[in-house]
Structures are given as C-alpha cells and as structure tokens.
Design an enzyme around this catalytic site. Structure first.
Site, PDB file in Angstrom:
ATOM      1  N   ASP A  72       0.841  -1.196   0.000  1.00 33.08           N
ATOM      2  CA  ASP A  72       0.000   0.000   0.000  1.00 33.08           C
ATOM      3  C   ASP A  72       0.877   1.247   0.000  1.00 33.08           C
ATOM      4  OD1 ASP A  72       0.992  -0.353   2.575  1.00 33.08           O
ATOM      5  OD2 ASP A  72      -0.948  -0.738   3.481  1.00 33.08           O
ATOM      6  N   ASN A 140      -7.310  -2.796  14.320  1.00 32.91           N
ATOM      7  CA  ASN A 140      -8.716  -2.999  13.955  1.00 32.91           C
ATOM      8  C   ASN A 140      -8.884  -4.166  12.981  1.00 32.91           C
ATOM      9  OD1 ASN A 140      -7.700  -1.982  11.599  1.00 32.91           O
ATOM     10  ND2 ASN A 140      -8.966  -0.137  11.538  1.00 32.91           N
ATOM     11  N   HIS A 142      -7.157  -4.668  10.167  1.00 34.01           N
ATOM     12  CA  HIS A 142      -6.894  -4.413   8.750  1.00 34.01           C
ATOM     13  C   HIS A 142      -5.638  -5.133   8.273  1.00 34.01           C
ATOM     14  CE1 HIS A 142      -4.434  -0.491   9.667  1.00 34.01           C
ATOM     15  NE2 HIS A 142      -3.588  -1.409   9.297  1.00 34.01           N
ATOM     16  N   GLU A 147      -9.502  -1.502   5.416  1.00 35.96           N
ATOM     17  CA  GLU A 147     -10.088  -1.229   6.723  1.00 35.96           C
ATOM     18  C   GLU A 147     -11.368  -2.048   6.897  1.00 35.96           C
ATOM     19  OE1 GLU A 147      -8.274   0.266   8.697  1.00 35.96           O
ATOM     20  OE2 GLU A 147      -7.428   2.143   7.957  1.00 35.96           O
TER      21      GLU A 147
HETATM   22  C1  GLP Z   1      -0.239   0.115   8.634  1.00 37.69           C
HETATM   23  C2  GLP Z   1      -0.015  -0.524   7.245  1.00 37.69           C
HETATM   24  C3  GLP Z   1      -0.144  -1.994   7.311  1.00 37.69           C
HETATM   25  C4  GLP Z   1       0.538  -2.478   8.568  1.00 37.69           C
HETATM   26  C5  GLP Z   1      -0.307  -2.093   9.758  1.00 37.69           C
HETATM   27  C6  GLP Z   1       0.331  -2.373  11.092  1.00 37.69           C
HETATM   28  O1  GLP Z   1      -1.031   1.223   8.606  1.00 37.69           O
HETATM   29  N1  GLP Z   1      -0.807  -0.008   6.183  1.00 37.69           N
HETATM   30  O2  GLP Z   1       0.403  -2.580   6.138  1.00 37.69           O
HETATM   31  O3  GLP Z   1       0.661  -3.867   8.557  1.00 37.69           O
HETATM   32  O4  GLP Z   1      -0.746  -0.762   9.630  1.00 37.69           O
HETATM   33  O5  GLP Z   1       1.373  -1.493  11.361  1.00 37.69           O
HETATM   34  P1  GLP Z   1       2.432  -1.705  12.510  1.00 37.69           P
HETATM   35  O6  GLP Z   1       3.250  -2.868  12.119  1.00 37.69           O
HETATM   36  O7  GLP Z   1       3.253  -0.451  12.536  1.00 37.69           O
HETATM   37  O8  GLP Z   1       1.688  -1.951  13.769  1.00 37.69           O
END
Ligand code: GLP
Length: 256
Positions: A72, A140, A142, A147
C-alpha cells in the site's frame, strides 16, 4: 492451512520470517525466473527485514532476481516525504537487501491518476503473481489498508484510512493533522492470490485482532479474517500477540 510460530522476541521472529522468505525464494528461483515478494511497511516487519539482509548474503538467492511489490501507499503525501511508503520501502527494504530499485514497485509510483490501482494490479499479474506476501495487522484487523468493511474480494483501489489507523500511524508524523487520509492499497482479493502469506504480529495491542483474524468468523468487519481461506499461511507472533488464541493446538503446525 495455518502454521503458527510463537516467539519470545522480535529478533527471533525476524529470523523465522527471514528463513521462510529465503526458503520461498530458493524454491521459486530454482524453477522460475524472479522470486516475487510482497513487502509490507509499519513497525512490525522491521526485525524480519534486518534478519533477511543478513540471511540473503549467506544463501544461494540471487537478489537481482527478486521483484518486490509494496502492499500500500499513502495517496495524499509527497513521494519524497520520509514517511511515504516509497521512502520507507527504499530505506528499510530495497537498500539493505540490495534489491534492484527498478524491480521494486509501490502503488501509484507511476502516476496517481484514476487508472493507477488497475495498473498496479496488472503489474503484479505481469510479474506472474506474488510468491510470498509479508503482512502486518492493524489493531482494527486491517491488512494493508483494507479497513473494516472492505470487501473480501476487493482489488487494488483508492481507499480512506480509518480514524483509528490515522491515530495509530500518527507516531510517524509531527502532528495528527499531517497523517494522510487516503491511500492506494492492494485489495483483500489481491492479497489472497499470493501463493504464500507470512503474517507477523507482536504485542498485546495486536492480540484481539490476531485472535479475531485466525479464529473468529470470516467477515469484512475483520479484513484479516479472509486469510482463514488461504491454503498456505505462516503466522509469526510473540507470546503477547498470541495470548488470546484458543485453538492454536489444532493448527496444521504449531512451533513453540
Ligand atoms: C499500517 C499498514 C499496514 C501495517 C499495519 C500495522 O497502517 N498499512 O500494512 O501492517 O498498519 O502497522 P504496525 O506494524 O506499525 O503496527
């Protein structure tokens, strides 16, 4: 089918994740052209990228034959912003792993017009599909920026970030206001077409989301729950993130 590794430290999780990636790369490069790796940003996969940088050098993997596709990217951010996912991928993945920058793609890196998501989807198809997709998980539930409420069949598209995700990601920005609101993300349907998924989760804050993803109902309310239908999933979690799993003894492989 899910294999679960429960680890004590992020460093241990990183080694296991790196090993899975190297094994997949060796397998793919033996029979095909390039190994196609789906890469993810966020804090979680950091120890995996660090371990992988070391492991690749000791392996027979040809880094010149690795293609990478990011999950993304923020939409309303400049490409040269240090927290754009293009910049993060370059800093944490492309440079330390010694990948060919021309073989590393992020959504929207060839223009941010209306056709950008479809072009990205096509680029993944043209590469022969993703061999192994690394995934984190949001609090959440995702995956990528899909989302809650995202269709489980969704493809690459422009989407809005949930408020909780904007709050969670505000730690990377100087103010809450600066956190982007929109993104281009691989869809859940896109992710599900990867041949193997490597989902990584660390910390108590991810425990509920991980349990819902692996053991709850398959529902758009928990986008990561779609992976229950994937034939080849490896989960690496620390004890905190795995603490709410109740059925893990019945997974196809449980390694403690
Ligand atoms: C982000 C990304 C995801 C990621 C998730 C968890 O916003 N878009 O690809 O896996 O949220 O992030 P983190 O590993 O910093 O907790």
């Amino acid at each position: 089918m899910t294999s679960l590794y429960v680890v004590d430290t992020l460093a241990e999780g990183g080694q296991i994740g790196a090993e899975e990636i190297v094994e997949a790369a060796v397998r793919c490069q033996r029979v095909e052209g390039d190994f196609v790796l789906g890469v993810s940003t966020g804090s979680t996969p950091g120890s995996t990228w660090r371990a992988l940088a070391g492991r690749l050098g000791e392996s027979s993997v040809d880094t010149g034959r690795i293609q990478a596709f990011a999950l993304d990217e923020y939409l309303d951010i400049e490409a040269d912003h240090p927290e754009s996912y293009r910049a993060v991928v370059r800093r944490q993945i492309t440079l330390p792993l010694g990948l060919n920058p021309e073989k590393v793609r992020c959504p929207g890196d060839d223009g941010r017009d209306l056709q950008a998501p479809q072009r990205y989807e096509q680029a993944i198809r043209d590469a022969g599909g993703i061999d192994l997709q690394v995934l984190g998980i949001g609090r959440n539930g995702h995956i990528a920026f899909n989302e809650p409420g995202s269709s489980l069949a969704s493809r690459c598209r422009v989407a809005a970030l949930a408020e909780q995700t904007r709050q969670d990601n505000s730690r990377f920005f100087s103010s809450q206001e600066e956190v982007p609101r929109y993104c281009i993300t691989q869809g859940i349907g896109t992710i599900m077409q990867a041949r193997q998924l490597l989902l990584i989760a660390y910390g108590t804050a991810k425990a509920e989301a991980l349990a819902a993803a692996l053991e709850g109902p398959i529902t758009a309310a928990v986008p990561a729950s779609a992976i229950q239908l994937h034939p080849d999933v490896v989960v690496v979690a620390d004890r905190s993130a795995a603490s709410l799993l109740v059925h893990s003894a019945n997974y196809s492989a449980l390694r403690l």
